[in-house]
Design an enzyme around this catalytic site. Structure first.
Site, PDB file in Angstrom:
ATOM      1  N   HIS A   1      -4.366  -1.107  -5.813  1.00 37.34           N
ATOM      2  CA  HIS A   1      -4.263  -1.861  -6.654  1.00 37.34           C
ATOM      3  C   HIS A   1      -4.491  -1.494  -7.846  1.00 37.34           C
ATOM      4  CE1 HIS A   1      -5.423  -3.356  -3.570  1.00 37.34           C
ATOM      5  NE2 HIS A   1      -5.746  -3.502  -2.992  1.00 37.34           N
ATOM      6  N   GLU A   2      -5.300  -0.770  -8.521  1.00 38.46           N
ATOM      7  CA  GLU A   2      -5.860  -0.519  -9.798  1.00 38.46           C
ATOM      8  C   GLU A   2      -4.302  -0.044 -10.882  1.00 38.46           C
ATOM      9  OE1 GLU A   2      -8.848   1.164  -7.547  1.00 38.46           O
ATOM     10  OE2 GLU A   2      -6.715   1.289  -7.500  1.00 38.46           O
TER      11      GLU A   2
ATOM     12  N   CYS B   1       1.133  -1.119   0.153  1.00 38.41           N
ATOM     13  CA  CYS B   1      -0.167  -0.413  -0.167  1.00 38.41           C
ATOM     14  C   CYS B   1       0.499   1.358   0.177  1.00 38.41           C
ATOM     15  CB  CYS B   1      -0.997  -0.008   1.172  1.00 38.41           C
ATOM     16  SG  CYS B   1      -1.556   1.488   1.812  1.00 38.41           S
TER      17      CYS B   1
ATOM     18  N   GLU C   1       8.801 -14.865 -22.091  1.00 38.19           N
ATOM     19  CA  GLU C   1       9.608 -15.495 -21.231  1.00 38.19           C
ATOM     20  C   GLU C   1       9.085 -15.652 -20.208  1.00 38.19           C
ATOM     21  OE1 GLU C   1      12.111 -18.492 -18.988  1.00 38.19           O
ATOM     22  OE2 GLU C   1      12.509 -15.707 -18.598  1.00 38.19           O
ATOM     23  N   SER C   2       9.103 -17.400 -19.060  1.00 36.89           N
ATOM     24  CA  SER C   2       8.128 -16.902 -18.152  1.00 36.89           C
ATOM     25  C   SER C   2       9.043 -16.577 -17.237  1.00 36.89           C
ATOM     26  CB  SER C   2       7.411 -18.404 -17.737  1.00 36.89           C
ATOM     27  OG  SER C   2       8.622 -19.324 -17.934  1.00 36.89           O
TER      28      SER C   2
ATOM     29  N   ASP D   1      -0.099  -5.578   0.355  1.00 35.54           N
ATOM     30  CA  ASP D   1      -1.400  -6.310  -0.405  1.00 35.54           C
ATOM     31  C   ASP D   1      -0.847  -7.372  -1.262  1.00 35.54           C
ATOM     32  OD1 ASP D   1      -2.652  -4.050   0.055  1.00 35.54           O
ATOM     33  OD2 ASP D   1      -2.053  -2.810  -0.750  1.00 35.54           O
TER      34      ASP D   1
END
Length: 154
Positions: free
Chosen positions: A93-94, A52, A75-76, A59
């Site tokens: 969050h947004e 936050c 690439e993961s 969060d």
């Protein structure tokens, strides 16, 4: 398929440190050897964390990223490190959710991309954030993201 498409990867196969910030995180991609086929790729990060920006409290979110690749695949390991770089990043969050989606969309240039950010409650209110680049191609099967809406103690 030639191993040459993997030649420029720098993070895979070795020890890498967690980037200090999302801006520092380096995404990597490889050419899509199946670029003539429309298909969906899903990444699920059920333990995403950020901070936050006001309180510094952690969060937590469950992220689901779907994309229909064009010329490139993410690439993961680089994606995992990018997502982990948010661990000490303060943003609402947004902002976190949309920043992730926009960076991936700009980097990969996919035919389509969407993200579902299912954030766990803080202050009694869950916040879910959804974004996509446009309409999903009609010939691609994209299953439901499978994350139920928050119901509390039901």
């Amino acid at each position: 398929m030639s191993d040459d498409i993997y030649a420029n990867l720098t993070q895979l196969g070795g020890a890498t440190r967690i980037p200090a910030s999302p801006e520092e995180a380096e995404l990597e991609r490889v050419p899509n050897p199946q670029a003539d086929v429309s298909y969906n790729v899903r990444f699920t990060a059920p333990e995403f964390t950020s901070l936050c920006p006001m309180t510094g409290q952690p969060d937590f979110a469950h992220l689901v990223i779907d994309y229909v690749p064009g010329d490139w695949l993410i690439e993961s390991k680089s994606l995992k490190l990018f997502l982990t770089s948010f661990r000490n990043h303060g943003a609402f969050h947004e902002d976190c959710t949309i920043s992730i989606a926009r960076r991936l969309a700009e980097f990969l240039g996919p035919r389509w991309l969407r993200i579902g950010g299912y954030w766990y409650p803080r202050g009694g209110i869950p916040i879910d954030v959804f974004w996509q680049t446009g309409s999903c191609p009609q010939d691609v099967w994209v299953p439901d993201q499978g994350v139920p809406p928050y119901r509390g103690r039901g």
